[in-house]
Motif scaffolding. Structure first.
Motif: not given
Length: 163
Positions: A5-7, A36-38, A66-68
């Motif tokens: 979650k910090d990247k 990087a994906i969930q 950093h969240r999309h």
């Protein structure tokens, strides 16, 4: 696996199980950065995707720069639905929230494209990684072209770091 979650990362909120299976197939791509994906739990309908995003994710996104997010829905033959959903997203989040969907339903896409949902999702990831539109160019998906390009410009660098 959960994201760091910090990247920079992408959360995918699917409407239903078929969309979740497409997203899970995408997530299987070997060039994809797995942390990087969930893919989140299915919402249970396109209205519920909006409700879930607004109630559970919008405020968290304000705290997580950093969240999309990708809202993955069925258009059910109503392509304007994508714009209606985009217009409901708070202005300060619009550059990090994307809305994509099959023009009809994923079942129709599956009957028109060889393979199951996960195989189709994997081919969609192939297209993103290779900057092609072999699968994304299908008549049930090509209406996503502008939004897909907008999304790729924001997330491809951290999703496919070796591309």
């Amino acid at each position: 696996m959960s994201v760091n979650k910090d990247k920079p990362h992408l959360l995918i909120l699917p409407e239903d199980q078929a969309n979740a299976d497409l997203a899970n197939g995408f997530e299987l791509h070997d060039a994809l950065a797995s942390r990087a994906i969930q893919v989140l739990n299915k919402a249970g309908g396109w209205h519920k995707v909006i409700d879930c995003f607004m109630q559970e994710h919008a405020s968290n996104m304000s705290k997580k720069p950093h969240r999309h997010m990708l809202l993955l829905i069925d258009c059910d033959g109503h392509p304007e639905r994508l714009d209606d959903i985009r217009n409901s997203i708070p202005a300060q989040l619009q550059d990090r929230v994307f809305v994509l969907g099959v023009l009809s339903e994923p079942k129709q896409l599956k009957s028109n494209v060889r393979g199951g949902f996960q195989a189709i999702g994997l081919r969609l990831a192939d297209d993103c990684d290779a900057d092609t539109d072999v699968t994304w160019g299908h008549p049930l998906l090509r209406h996503n072209a502008a939004e897909l390009e907008r999304m790729k410009s924001k997330v491809k660098g951290f999703l496919f770091p070796k591309s």
